[in-house]
Design a protein around this motif. Structure first.
Motif, PDB file in Angstrom:
ATOM      1  N   MET A   1     -14.011   8.727 -59.083  1.00 39.78           N
ATOM      2  CA  MET A   1     -13.808   8.763 -57.634  1.00 39.78           C
ATOM      3  C   MET A   1     -14.627   9.876 -57.018  1.00 39.78           C
ATOM      4  O   MET A   1     -14.752  10.951 -57.586  1.00 39.78           O
ATOM      5  N   LYS A   2     -15.191   9.603 -55.848  1.00 38.26           N
ATOM      6  CA  LYS A   2     -15.954  10.620 -55.136  1.00 38.26           C
ATOM      7  C   LYS A   2     -15.001  11.449 -54.286  1.00 38.26           C
ATOM      8  O   LYS A   2     -14.226  10.915 -53.494  1.00 38.26           O
ATOM      9  N   LYS A   3     -15.063  12.744 -54.458  1.00 37.97           N
ATOM     10  CA  LYS A   3     -14.213  13.637 -53.676  1.00 37.97           C
ATOM     11  C   LYS A   3     -14.961  14.074 -52.424  1.00 37.97           C
ATOM     12  O   LYS A   3     -16.117  14.494 -52.501  1.00 37.97           O
ATOM     13  N   ILE A   4     -14.270  13.977 -51.276  1.00 39.70           N
ATOM     14  CA  ILE A   4     -14.909  14.354 -50.016  1.00 39.70           C
ATOM     15  C   ILE A   4     -14.012  15.306 -49.241  1.00 39.70           C
ATOM     16  O   ILE A   4     -12.786  15.315 -49.412  1.00 39.70           O
ATOM     17  N   SER A   5     -14.635  16.111 -48.411  1.00 37.06           N
ATOM     18  CA  SER A   5     -13.922  16.921 -47.431  1.00 37.06           C
ATOM     19  C   SER A   5     -14.477  16.574 -46.055  1.00 37.06           C
ATOM     20  O   SER A   5     -15.648  16.202 -45.922  1.00 37.06           O
ATOM     21  N   ILE A   6     -13.637  16.703 -45.031  1.00 38.51           N
ATOM     22  CA  ILE A   6     -14.035  16.337 -43.683  1.00 38.51           C
ATOM     23  C   ILE A   6     -13.779  17.512 -42.746  1.00 38.51           C
ATOM     24  O   ILE A   6     -12.648  18.010 -42.660  1.00 38.51           O
ATOM     25  N   LEU A   7     -14.814  17.952 -42.082  1.00 37.00           N
ATOM     26  CA  LEU A   7     -14.690  18.982 -41.058  1.00 37.00           C
ATOM     27  C   LEU A   7     -14.610  18.282 -39.708  1.00 37.00           C
ATOM     28  O   LEU A   7     -15.559  17.639 -39.279  1.00 37.00           O
ATOM     29  N   GLY A   8     -13.456  18.385 -39.053  1.00 33.82           N
ATOM     30  CA  GLY A   8     -13.235  17.657 -37.807  1.00 33.82           C
ATOM     31  C   GLY A   8     -12.515  16.345 -38.064  1.00 33.82           C
ATOM     32  O   GLY A   8     -12.875  15.305 -37.506  1.00 33.82           O
ATOM     33  N   SER A   9     -11.471  16.386 -38.882  1.00 34.90           N
ATOM     34  CA  SER A   9     -10.832  15.149 -39.341  1.00 34.90           C
ATOM     35  C   SER A   9     -10.056  14.425 -38.263  1.00 34.90           C
ATOM     36  O   SER A   9      -9.797  13.221 -38.380  1.00 34.90           O
ATOM     37  N   THR A  10      -9.656  15.117 -37.187  1.00 35.06           N
ATOM     38  CA  THR A  10      -8.863  14.455 -36.149  1.00 35.06           C
ATOM     39  C   THR A  10      -9.707  13.944 -34.980  1.00 35.06           C
ATOM     40  O   THR A  10      -9.171  13.360 -34.040  1.00 35.06           O
ATOM     41  N   GLY A  11     -11.005  14.174 -35.023  1.00 31.88           N
ATOM     42  CA  GLY A  11     -11.891  13.675 -33.975  1.00 31.88           C
ATOM     43  C   GLY A  11     -12.306  12.239 -34.243  1.00 31.88           C
ATOM     44  O   GLY A  11     -11.870  11.602 -35.213  1.00 31.88           O
ATOM     45  N   SER A  12     -13.173  11.730 -33.381  1.00 34.20           N
ATOM     46  CA  SER A  12     -13.582  10.324 -33.468  1.00 34.20           C
ATOM     47  C   SER A  12     -14.259   9.995 -34.803  1.00 34.20           C
ATOM     48  O   SER A  12     -13.877   9.044 -35.485  1.00 34.20           O
ATOM     49  N   ILE A  13     -15.254  10.789 -35.197  1.00 31.70           N
ATOM     50  CA  ILE A  13     -15.943  10.530 -36.467  1.00 31.70           C
ATOM     51  C   ILE A  13     -15.020  10.797 -37.644  1.00 31.70           C
ATOM     52  O   ILE A  13     -15.006  10.047 -38.632  1.00 31.70           O
ATOM     53  N   THR A 189     -16.617  10.995 -11.129  1.00 29.37           N
ATOM     54  CA  THR A 189     -15.509  11.772 -11.670  1.00 29.37           C
ATOM     55  C   THR A 189     -15.587  11.859 -13.189  1.00 29.37           C
ATOM     56  O   THR A 189     -16.366  11.154 -13.837  1.00 29.37           O
ATOM     57  N   VAL A 190     -14.745  12.716 -13.744  1.00 32.23           N
ATOM     58  CA  VAL A 190     -14.643  12.812 -15.202  1.00 32.23           C
ATOM     59  C   VAL A 190     -14.233  11.469 -15.790  1.00 32.23           C
ATOM     60  O   VAL A 190     -14.785  11.013 -16.803  1.00 32.23           O
ATOM     61  N   ALA A 191     -13.261  10.824 -15.167  1.00 30.21           N
ATOM     62  CA  ALA A 191     -12.805   9.516 -15.653  1.00 30.21           C
ATOM     63  C   ALA A 191     -13.940   8.499 -15.652  1.00 30.21           C
ATOM     64  O   ALA A 191     -14.081   7.703 -16.596  1.00 30.21           O
ATOM     65  N   ASP A 192     -14.769   8.519 -14.597  1.00 23.73           N
ATOM     66  CA  ASP A 192     -15.927   7.623 -14.550  1.00 23.73           C
ATOM     67  C   ASP A 192     -16.868   7.893 -15.729  1.00 23.73           C
ATOM     68  O   ASP A 192     -17.346   6.969 -16.388  1.00 23.73           O
ATOM     69  N   ALA A 193     -17.141   9.151 -15.969  1.00 23.59           N
ATOM     70  CA  ALA A 193     -18.107   9.537 -17.005  1.00 23.59           C
ATOM     71  C   ALA A 193     -17.623   9.198 -18.400  1.00 23.59           C
ATOM     72  O   ALA A 193     -18.426   8.963 -19.307  1.00 23.59           O
ATOM     73  N   LEU A 194     -16.300   9.176 -18.601  1.00 26.24           N
ATOM     74  CA  LEU A 194     -15.757   8.936 -19.933  1.00 26.24           C
ATOM     75  C   LEU A 194     -15.642   7.456 -20.285  1.00 26.24           C
ATOM     76  O   LEU A 194     -15.248   7.123 -21.407  1.00 26.24           O
ATOM     77  N   ARG A 195     -16.000   6.572 -19.361  1.00 25.95           N
ATOM     78  CA  ARG A 195     -15.923   5.133 -19.640  1.00 25.95           C
ATOM     79  C   ARG A 195     -17.256   4.641 -20.207  1.00 25.95           C
ATOM     80  O   ARG A 195     -18.090   4.064 -19.507  1.00 25.95           O
ATOM     81  N   HIS A 196     -17.462   4.873 -21.496  1.00 29.49           N
ATOM     82  CA  HIS A 196     -18.709   4.423 -22.121  1.00 29.49           C
ATOM     83  C   HIS A 196     -18.661   2.918 -22.331  1.00 29.49           C
ATOM     84  O   HIS A 196     -17.649   2.388 -22.801  1.00 29.49           O
ATOM     85  N   PRO A 197     -19.738   2.202 -22.001  1.00 30.84           N
ATOM     86  CA  PRO A 197     -19.701   0.737 -22.073  1.00 30.84           C
ATOM     87  C   PRO A 197     -19.755   0.159 -23.484  1.00 30.84           C
ATOM     88  O   PRO A 197     -19.382  -0.999 -23.679  1.00 30.84           O
ATOM     89  N   ASN A 198     -20.226   0.914 -24.460  1.00 27.51           N
ATOM     90  CA  ASN A 198     -20.460   0.346 -25.793  1.00 27.51           C
ATOM     91  C   ASN A 198     -19.683   1.009 -26.918  1.00 27.51           C
ATOM     92  O   ASN A 198     -19.200   0.341 -27.823  1.00 27.51           O
ATOM     93  N   TRP A 199     -19.590   2.338 -26.891  1.00 24.08           N
ATOM     94  CA  TRP A 199     -19.091   3.083 -28.034  1.00 24.08           C
ATOM     95  C   TRP A 199     -17.771   3.771 -27.713  1.00 24.08           C
ATOM     96  O   TRP A 199     -17.511   4.160 -26.572  1.00 24.08           O
ATOM     97  N   SER A 200     -16.952   3.969 -28.736  1.00 21.30           N
ATOM     98  CA  SER A 200     -15.734   4.772 -28.618  1.00 21.30           C
ATOM     99  C   SER A 200     -16.016   6.126 -29.255  1.00 21.30           C
ATOM    100  O   SER A 200     -16.134   6.240 -30.480  1.00 21.30           O
ATOM    101  N   MET A 201     -16.129   7.170 -28.429  1.00 23.37           N
ATOM    102  CA  MET A 201     -16.518   8.492 -28.917  1.00 23.37           C
ATOM    103  C   MET A 201     -15.647   9.550 -28.257  1.00 23.37           C
ATOM    104  O   MET A 201     -14.879   9.272 -27.341  1.00 23.37           O
ATOM    105  N   GLY A 202     -15.776  10.773 -28.733  1.00 20.10           N
ATOM    106  CA  GLY A 202     -15.054  11.881 -28.133  1.00 20.10           C
ATOM    107  C   GLY A 202     -15.584  12.209 -26.749  1.00 20.10           C
ATOM    108  O   GLY A 202     -16.669  11.770 -26.344  1.00 20.10           O
ATOM    109  N   ALA A 203     -14.818  13.032 -26.004  1.00 19.65           N
ATOM    110  CA  ALA A 203     -15.154  13.325 -24.612  1.00 19.65           C
ATOM    111  C   ALA A 203     -16.507  14.002 -24.469  1.00 19.65           C
ATOM    112  O   ALA A 203     -17.335  13.609 -23.635  1.00 19.65           O
TER     113      ALA A 203
END
Length: 379
Positions: A1-13, A189-203
């Motif tokens: 098994m490959k062991k991995i660690s994740i920096l930023g585990s609760t974010g989108s990636i 607005t911030v809400a307008d800017a956060l509506r990306h048409p293609n991808w689901s990403m962090g703010a």
């Protein structure tokens, strides 16, 4: 098994990386997880994936979750905690999914420890690309791109002679305001800017996509990842986000990587390279897509992209200043302190005052980063 660690585990990636791990439980073992302040999600991840080591952003948060951790889990915090998750333990691959230049120190520590890097943290190469690539080469460490654009280029170059590359082209969706003229952005607005048409990403990344800073960072990152001069790196608007990037060779042949917009595909390829495994991503039907469209990049419409490329060409600490100014300006916009168009202006004003250092070491990079942030915070 490959062991991995994740920096930023609760974010989108980070969460999508754990989706990939969950799809292949026989192949991956999670050695360490580092999160920011989302401790409730981190605890869920700990219960499900059973890492041996975890870290959060502050000592206070660490004390708050200590009693909730399973016995035997090592707990760390702060920048030291990031380094422990990155360089300690038994992980063979570290996925750097942090947002911002905070990922630099831990990424360098992971490389120094001989860990291969699943690179999703653009800012690491933007602020100190020459140091990161030199150390990776010296340590024999692979820098495996996770960004869809760089993963696409990486795949297109597989088995090819790098001397035959004429150019690479990074595609850009155009972000939330791709159909707006610049004068229409005055009151968005911030809400307008956060509506990306293609991808689901962090703010932060979604705002960077709207300003095209994200693409500027990717150009600088591509320069370091693929050792190409800036004049061989182009950007084109491609609203459908089906072609993730492409490479033109000296014989005029073009190889492109295509797929539906799903970050789990490049994440998985970085974890399984050079092998390809089944993925839950939706299959691409070009017949259903019917048409793909492209537009030349308008640098007057997206001045931050031009600033990023100019900083890359200038080299030294200019890319550090660009990144730092943008991080502060985006944070101020998200807090409602400044209008959207002020982001570009703050970056420009910081760069106008920046005294660049050629071939900087870590200390000079750190100093430039701090000074640029302090200036961006008051402009």
């Amino acid at each position: 098994m490959k062991k991995i660690s994740i920096l930023g585990s609760t974010g989108s990636i980070g969460t999508q990386t754990l989706d990939v791990v969950a799809m292949h439980p026989e192949a991956f073992e999670v050695d360490g997880l580092a999160a920011g302040s989302n401790t409730s999600l981190l605890l869920e991840q700990v219960r499900r994936f059973k890492p041996r080591r975890v870290s959060v952003s502050t000592k206070e948060l660490a004390e708050g979750i200590r009693s909730s951790l399973p016995a035997g889990v090592e707990l760390y915090s702060g920048s030291e905690g990031l380094v422990e998750i990155a360089a300690g333990g038994d992980a063979q691959t570290v996925v750097t999914a942090l947002v911002g230049s905070v990922g630099l120190q831990s990424t360098l520590a992971a490389i120094e420890a001989g860990r291969h890097i699943g690179l999703a943290n653009k800012e690491t190469l933007v602020t100190a690309g020459h140091l990161v690539t030199e150390l990776a080469g010296r340590k024999g460490v692979k820098l495996l791109p996770v960004d869809s654009e760089h993963s696409a280029i990486f795949q297109c170059l597989n088995g090819e002679n790098r001397e035959d590359v004429a150019s690479i082209t990074i595609t850009a969706s155009g972000g939330s305001f791709r159909d707006y003229k610049r004068e229409q952005l005055t009151n968005v607005t911030v809400a307008d800017a956060l509506r990306h048409p293609n991808w689901s990403m962090g703010a932060k990344i979604t705002i960077d996509s709207a300003t095209m800073v994200n693409k500027g960072l990717e150009v600088i990152e591509a320069h370091h990842l693929f050792a190409l001069p800036y004049e061989q790196i182009d950007v084109v608007l491609h609203p459908e986000s089906i072609i993730h990037s492409y490479v033109e060779f000296c014989d005029s042949s073009i190889i492109a990587q295509l797929g539906t917009p799903d970050m789990r595909v490049p994440i998985q390829y970085a974890l399984t390279y050079p092998d390809r495994w089944p993925s839950p991503a939706k299959r691409l039907s070009l017949a259903q897509v019917a048409s793909l469209t492209f537009r030349e990049m308008d640098y007057e419409r997206y001045p931050a992209l031009k600033m990023a490329i100019d900083c890359g060409i200038a080299g030294g600490t200019f890319t550090t200043a660009f990144n730092a100014a943008n991080e502060v300006a985006v944070a101020r916009f998200l807090r409602g302190e400044i209008p959207f168009l002020r982001i570009d202006e703050i970056i420009d004003e910081v760069l106008q005052r920046h005294q660049g250092e050629a071939n900087p070491g870590l200390e000079q990079i750190h100093s430039s980063d701090i000074a640029s942030r302090e200036l961006a915070a008051v402009l």
